[in-house]
Write an enzyme that holds these catalytic residues in place. Structure first.
Site, mmCIF file in Angstrom:
data_model
loop_
_atom_site.group_PDB
_atom_site.id
_atom_site.type_symbol
_atom_site.label_atom_id
_atom_site.label_comp_id
_atom_site.label_asym_id
_atom_site.label_seq_id
_atom_site.Cartn_x
_atom_site.Cartn_y
_atom_site.Cartn_z
ATOM 1 N N LYS A 105 71.266 -132.764 -7.351
ATOM 2 C CA LYS A 105 71.781 -131.465 -6.869
ATOM 3 C C LYS A 105 70.640 -130.656 -6.252
ATOM 4 C CE LYS A 105 72.222 -127.939 -9.892
ATOM 5 N NZ LYS A 105 71.511 -126.701 -9.553
ATOM 6 N N ASN A 106 69.509 -130.565 -6.958
ATOM 7 C CA ASN A 106 68.433 -129.671 -6.508
ATOM 8 C C ASN A 106 67.630 -130.234 -5.348
ATOM 9 O OD1 ASN A 106 69.318 -127.853 -8.353
ATOM 10 N ND2 ASN A 106 67.710 -128.247 -9.860
ATOM 11 N N ARG A 109 72.127 -119.039 -5.900
ATOM 12 C CA ARG A 109 70.814 -118.519 -5.536
ATOM 13 C C ARG A 109 70.082 -119.390 -4.518
ATOM 14 N NH1 ARG A 109 67.290 -118.690 -7.768
ATOM 15 N NH2 ARG A 109 66.257 -116.765 -7.290
ATOM 16 N N CYS A 126 70.588 -114.218 -12.327
ATOM 17 C CA CYS A 126 71.654 -115.038 -12.915
ATOM 18 C C CYS A 126 71.452 -114.980 -14.432
ATOM 19 C CB CYS A 126 71.589 -116.467 -12.389
ATOM 20 S SG CYS A 126 70.245 -117.403 -13.108
ATOM 21 N N PRO A 164 63.524 -113.472 -9.126
ATOM 22 C CA PRO A 164 63.086 -112.824 -7.871
ATOM 23 C C PRO A 164 62.709 -113.865 -6.807
ATOM 24 C CG PRO A 164 61.367 -112.741 -9.508
ATOM 25 C CD PRO A 164 62.574 -113.295 -10.206
ATOM 26 N N ASP A 175 60.162 -112.995 -4.482
ATOM 27 C CA ASP A 175 58.974 -112.376 -3.857
ATOM 28 C C ASP A 175 57.994 -113.410 -3.301
ATOM 29 O OD1 ASP A 175 58.795 -112.898 -6.711
ATOM 30 O OD2 ASP A 175 56.764 -112.095 -6.587
ATOM 31 N N LEU A 176 57.889 -114.554 -3.968
ATOM 32 C CA LEU A 176 56.928 -115.577 -3.479
ATOM 33 C C LEU A 176 57.410 -116.190 -2.161
ATOM 34 C CD1 LEU A 176 55.966 -117.338 -6.838
ATOM 35 C CD2 LEU A 176 54.884 -115.386 -5.715
ATOM 36 N N ASP A 229 64.950 -127.618 -17.074
ATOM 37 C CA ASP A 229 66.377 -127.934 -16.937
ATOM 38 C C ASP A 229 66.855 -128.948 -17.966
ATOM 39 O OD1 ASP A 229 66.488 -127.735 -13.285
ATOM 40 O OD2 ASP A 229 66.326 -126.230 -14.871
ATOM 41 N N ILE A 251 59.289 -121.144 -18.366
ATOM 42 C CA ILE A 251 59.661 -120.973 -16.953
ATOM 43 C C ILE A 251 60.595 -119.795 -16.743
ATOM 44 C CG2 ILE A 251 60.689 -122.105 -14.933
ATOM 45 C CD1 ILE A 251 58.125 -123.482 -15.844
HETATM 46 C C1 EPZ Z 1 64.605 -124.429 -9.081
HETATM 47 O O1 EPZ Z 1 64.890 -123.042 -9.164
HETATM 48 C C2 EPZ Z 1 65.859 -125.137 -9.578
HETATM 49 N N1 EPZ Z 1 66.998 -124.809 -8.732
HETATM 50 C C3 EPZ Z 1 66.144 -124.708 -11.020
HETATM 51 O O2 EPZ Z 1 67.262 -125.472 -11.466
HETATM 52 C C4 EPZ Z 1 64.938 -125.068 -11.884
HETATM 53 O O3 EPZ Z 1 65.163 -124.626 -13.201
HETATM 54 C C5 EPZ Z 1 63.684 -124.391 -11.312
HETATM 55 O O4 EPZ Z 1 63.499 -124.779 -9.929
HETATM 56 C C6 EPZ Z 1 62.419 -124.773 -12.085
HETATM 57 O O5 EPZ Z 1 62.250 -126.153 -12.070
HETATM 58 C C7 EPZ Z 1 67.118 -125.432 -7.526
HETATM 59 O O6 EPZ Z 1 66.289 -126.242 -7.142
HETATM 60 C C8 EPZ Z 1 68.315 -125.070 -6.707
HETATM 61 P P1 EPZ Z 1 61.211 -121.472 -9.351
HETATM 62 P P2 EPZ Z 1 63.872 -121.976 -8.468
HETATM 63 O O7 EPZ Z 1 61.073 -120.766 -8.043
HETATM 64 O O8 EPZ Z 1 63.387 -122.513 -7.193
HETATM 65 C C9 EPZ Z 1 59.848 -117.222 -10.938
HETATM 66 C C10 EPZ Z 1 69.334 -125.861 -12.484
HETATM 67 O O9 EPZ Z 1 69.719 -125.748 -13.654
HETATM 68 N N2 EPZ Z 1 59.792 -116.886 -9.498
HETATM 69 O O10 EPZ Z 1 60.308 -122.614 -9.658
HETATM 70 O O11 EPZ Z 1 64.535 -120.650 -8.480
HETATM 71 C C11 EPZ Z 1 61.296 -117.360 -11.409
HETATM 72 O O12 EPZ Z 1 61.809 -116.108 -11.777
HETATM 73 C C12 EPZ Z 1 68.458 -124.781 -11.866
HETATM 74 O O13 EPZ Z 1 69.584 -126.842 -11.731
HETATM 75 C C13 EPZ Z 1 59.251 -115.661 -9.129
HETATM 76 O O14 EPZ Z 1 58.838 -114.868 -9.974
HETATM 77 O O15 EPZ Z 1 62.697 -121.986 -9.546
HETATM 78 C C14 EPZ Z 1 61.200 -118.286 -12.568
HETATM 79 O O16 EPZ Z 1 60.863 -117.564 -13.731
HETATM 80 C C15 EPZ Z 1 68.220 -123.624 -12.801
HETATM 81 N N3 EPZ Z 1 59.219 -115.341 -7.809
HETATM 82 C C16 EPZ Z 1 60.062 -119.219 -12.191
HETATM 83 O O17 EPZ Z 1 59.307 -118.524 -11.162
HETATM 84 C C17 EPZ Z 1 59.687 -116.191 -6.833
HETATM 85 O O18 EPZ Z 1 59.619 -115.856 -5.633
HETATM 86 C C18 EPZ Z 1 60.546 -120.560 -11.676
HETATM 87 O O19 EPZ Z 1 61.163 -120.338 -10.485
HETATM 88 C C19 EPZ Z 1 60.227 -117.429 -7.237
HETATM 89 C C20 EPZ Z 1 60.263 -117.760 -8.572
#
Ligand code: EPZ
Length: 423
Positions: free
Chosen positions: A22-23, A94, A118, A124, A126-127, A309, A331
């Site tokens: 999916k991801n 998202r 969610c 967020p 922001d990155l 996950d 995370i």
């Molecule tokens: C991806 O989400 C996955 N989703 C998530 O899977 C997965 O849990 C996550 O990566 C971590 O592996 C998809 O790929 C569609 P991150 P993503 O950016 O990209 C913070 C599932 O169950 N953050 O690595 O959103 C954020 O808040 C889902 O399939 C910022 O602060 O994950 C989080 O605490 C759930 N600023 C952490 O980093 C940003 O700009 C991880 O986020 C981006 C993220």
């Protein structure tokens, strides 16, 4: 709303097919926006999140056709007639933010709704935005939307250093950089297999990318990208989820298409708990070494660490382990919502902030429980597989986002499980 009814039914035996990730699919689909030639994805999973991404891409003017019952996605975005990604669609998922980078790179501008949070956290972006600013984009946040504009000559290559190895921000920056003028270096990039899968697809389209899978990715921008046909990588989270079924129930199950390289940190923890995993030419064969697993500690980290996950699903296993396990969720800020539901089934769990202490009990007892998010929902089903009596998991629409044919897959190895239509 539908429910799933599970009754503890002894050891499981047989094979479970694992679908495409999916991801990976949710970042491969927006890549079609980077090119005016067709991009075809095979081994695509049939999930509601994929339908939502399809709807979003079509709203932008892309053509997306599901063939072979949705396992093949034939896409093309010859003309991007609309550069506005509406809140109504984005709020449902998202990952919609992943259209921003490709639209900026291809069309030079985009208006994309901010995704909002969610159940598991504020989430967020922001990155993502900082990466585009580093590439010269002008971003204006208003009315809940990001109004983005690239420089007149297009995005410029830049050095982007992430304070945290964000998966989505790495994917968005990687896609945007393929068409930027000059060289982009992404430092502290996410290393997930889905990132490597995206890079493989982009290279097939003509992108020049090196270092994907390592913390430093270098991209030489090109003038345009062509079309490609790409097979979506196996879903390592679905794989890990179904590997836990024989771990919890006993018996022996082979997860077809599974590869150790996708789940090394997870398998290391399973081995410490007393679960055998063997890679065969069919996939990963899993069985429990004794009658009861041993407690183990788990810390979730970016890949190659233990995947967040799979944290909820691992907790379901550890509820009946011998001893006390500590699970640290590093995370997301709110990813233990499955704990109170597991407690309803007789688990003994203490949650303090980002750590859950799980005191193993002999056996869980079936109970009515509620799914709160995608991975929590499947954790409750796993717990119900070996619980005494019947477990009714409500709000299973969460499940449909990330798991296709759960009832069919688990029934095929001997689980007593059915889906009950709700009103
Ligand atoms: C991806 O989400 C996955 N989703 C998530 O899977 C997965 O849990 C996550 O990566 C971590 O592996 C998809 O790929 C569609 P991150 P993503 O950016 O990209 C913070 C599932 O169950 N953050 O690595 O959103 C954020 O808040 C889902 O399939 C910022 O602060 O994950 C989080 O605490 C759930 N600023 C952490 O980093 C940003 O700009 C991880 O986020 C981006 C993220």
């Amino acid at each position: 709303m539908d429910s799933i009814v599970v009754t503890g039914n002894g050891p499981l035996n047989g094979d479970i097919p694992i679908a495409g990730a999916k991801n990976a699919c949710l970042t491969l689909m927006p890549a079609t926006l980077l090119s005016d030639e067709p991009l075809t994805l095979t081994n695509a999973p049939r999930l509601s999140d994929i339908k939502t991404m399809t709807e979003l891409l079509q709203s932008l003017g892309a053509e997306v056709q599901g063939l072979q019952d949705g396992q093949v996605l034939a896409m093309s975005s010859h003309d991007l007639s609309n550069l506005h990604a509406d809140y109504d669609i984005v709020r449902k998922m998202r990952a919609s933010i992943l259209v921003l980078g490709p639209m900026l790179a291809r069309a030079g501008q985009a208006v994309v709704s901010l995704p909002g949070g969610c159940a598991i956290g504020a989430r967020p972006v922001d990155l993502h935005l900082k990466a585009f600013e580093a590439m010269g984009a002008d971003l204006d946040l208003r009315d809940g939307y990001v109004h983005a504009k690239a420089p007149s000559g297009g995005l410029k290559g830049a050095v982007i250093e992430f304070p945290f190895a964000s998966v989505g921000a790495t994917e968005n920056a990687l896609m945007a950089a393929t068409l930027a003028k000059g060289t982009t270096v992404i430092k502290n990039a996410a290393r997930e297999p889905e990132i490597v899968d995206l890079a493989d697809c982009l290279r097939a389209m003509g992108a020049q990318i090196e270092g994907d899978g390592s913390p430093d990715i270098t991209i030489q921008g090109v003038d345009r990208l062509g079309g490609a046909t790409h097979r979506v990588v196996t879903d390592r989270i679905e794989l890990g989820t179904y590997m836990l079924a024989p771990a919890i129930c006993g018996g022996e199950v082979t997860c077809l298409g599974g590869k150790l390289s996708l789940v090394e940190a997870f398998v290391e923890r399973l081995d410490a708990a007393g679960i055998s995993v063997e890679e065969t030419e069919k996939g990963l064969k899993v069985s429990r070494r004794g009658d009861r697993v041993q407690a183990v500690d788990v810390v979730t980290e970016p890949f190659p660490g233990f995947p967040t996950d799979l944290q909820a699903q691992m907790m379901a296993l550890l509820c009946t382990a011998e001893g006390t396990s500590n699970l640290e969720e590093k995370i997301f800020e709110n990813r233990f919502m499955h704990a109170p539901e597991l407690t309803r089934m007789g688990a003994n769990i203490e949650v303090h902030g980002g750590t859950a202490k799980v005191h193993g009990v002999e056996r869980l007892r079936g109970a009515p429980v509620m799914a709160t998010d995608l991975r929590a929902s499947v954790s409750l089903i796993l717990a119900g597989l070996a619980a005494e009596g019947e477990t009714v998991v409500s709000r299973v629409y969460h499940l449909d986002r990330g798991y296709e044919h759960v009832v069919r897959k688990l029934s095929s190895v001997g689980a007593k499980i059915e889906r009950v239509r709700g009103e």
